[in-house]
Scaffold this active site. Structure first.
Site, short mmCIF file in Angstrom:
data_model
loop_
_atom_site.label_atom_id
_atom_site.label_comp_id
_atom_site.label_asym_id
_atom_site.label_seq_id
_atom_site.Cartn_x
_atom_site.Cartn_y
_atom_site.Cartn_z
N HIS A 43 9.00 28.29 -4.72
CA HIS A 43 8.89 27.66 -3.40
C HIS A 43 9.43 26.25 -3.53
CE1 HIS A 43 6.10 26.57 0.25
NE2 HIS A 43 7.36 26.20 0.44
N GLU A 70 11.14 30.90 -1.61
CA GLU A 70 10.24 30.62 -0.49
C GLU A 70 10.61 29.25 0.07
OE1 GLU A 70 6.26 33.04 -1.97
OE2 GLU A 70 6.31 30.85 -2.11
N HIS A 191 -0.37 36.46 -2.07
CA HIS A 191 -1.29 35.34 -1.85
C HIS A 191 -2.72 35.75 -2.22
CE1 HIS A 191 -1.87 31.21 -0.52
NE2 HIS A 191 -3.08 31.60 -0.16
#
Length: 239
Positions: A43, A70, A191
């Site tokens: 990310h 991400e 997640h």
């Protein structure tokens, strides 16, 4: 058989804590791939709190499996993605004050901006996924604006306080998978998934890839990254 994408953000977090060069997320990605990871996820946040532009550029050259970036759906990030060309981009919500991504994108509210970002990325040959809660309305809009994949936010399941609450969250995930498949959307999930709960989600079927970071890196401190990746890969693939 589901794939495992290993998120290496926490390796960069540890490096940035001292402002040095170790540990190097590029090295961690190589070890994860040797251990059987099907892809590497990073990310690149707008505030660059962990992964740096340098990491992304080198990983694009060294990752041998699939690189999943991400990112927020901003002009800056879209331009970076088009220059680096990861195999996939997962568009996520981003707040500067959060410790980690706190929930799924609200695709209904931001659909016009997301549609523009999706079209630009797809024109560059990049697969686009939207990180969303297991909500049927969000899934329908994700399909409407042209996403290739959704990534189901599994945080509510992972944080369930009781068996009953966990079962209700699993049902939401299962229904989300069924709807997405009906709409010809690819499905990933991530997640809060860990060694103790991932099999319950993987057993649903229909989820192509699990993107997992914190749990793998936590175990890696104790048993080593190679072993941690192998253990998680086995859980994901043979649920």
């Amino acid at each position: 058989m589901a794939r495992l994408g290993v998120n290496i953000d926490h390796v960069a977090t540890l490096r940035q804590a001292r402002g040095g060069t170790e540990p190097d997320p590029v090295a961690a990605a190589a070890i994860a791939e040797f251990a059987g990871a099907d892809g590497i996820t990073i990310h690149l946040r707008e505030d660059r709190r962990h992964i740096q532009d340098r990491d992304l550029k080198i990983l694009r050259q060294t990752v041998q499996t699939r690189l999943n970036l991400e990112m927020a759906a901003t002009d800056e990030m879209v331009a970076i993605a088009l220059a680096v060309k990861p195999e996939a981009c997962t568009l996520v919500p981003e707040k500067r004050a959060e410790l980690t991504t706190e929930g799924g994108l609200d695709v209904r509210i931001h659909q016009e901006a997301l549609k523009v970002a999706i079209e630009k990325l797809q024109a560059g040959g990049i697969i686009v996924s939207l990180f969303i809660d297991p909500d049927p309305d969000q899934i329908k809009v994700a399909n409407k604006i042209g996403a290739d994949y959704i990534e189901i936010h599994t945080g509510s399941f992972a944080e369930a306080k009781s068996w009953k609450e966990e079962e209700l969250e699993l049902i939401k995930i299962e229904n989300a998978v069924k709807l997405a498949r009906k709409l010809d959307l690819g499905v990933n999930a991530g997640h809060g998934l860990s060694y103790s709960n991932v099999k319950k989600v993987a057993a649903i079927g229909g989820i192509e890839e699990f993107n997992i970071g914190h749990s793998i890196m936590s175990r890696a401190i104790l048993v080593g990254l190679d072993r941690a990746v192998r253990d998680m890969s086995e859980l994901v693939r043979y649920a």
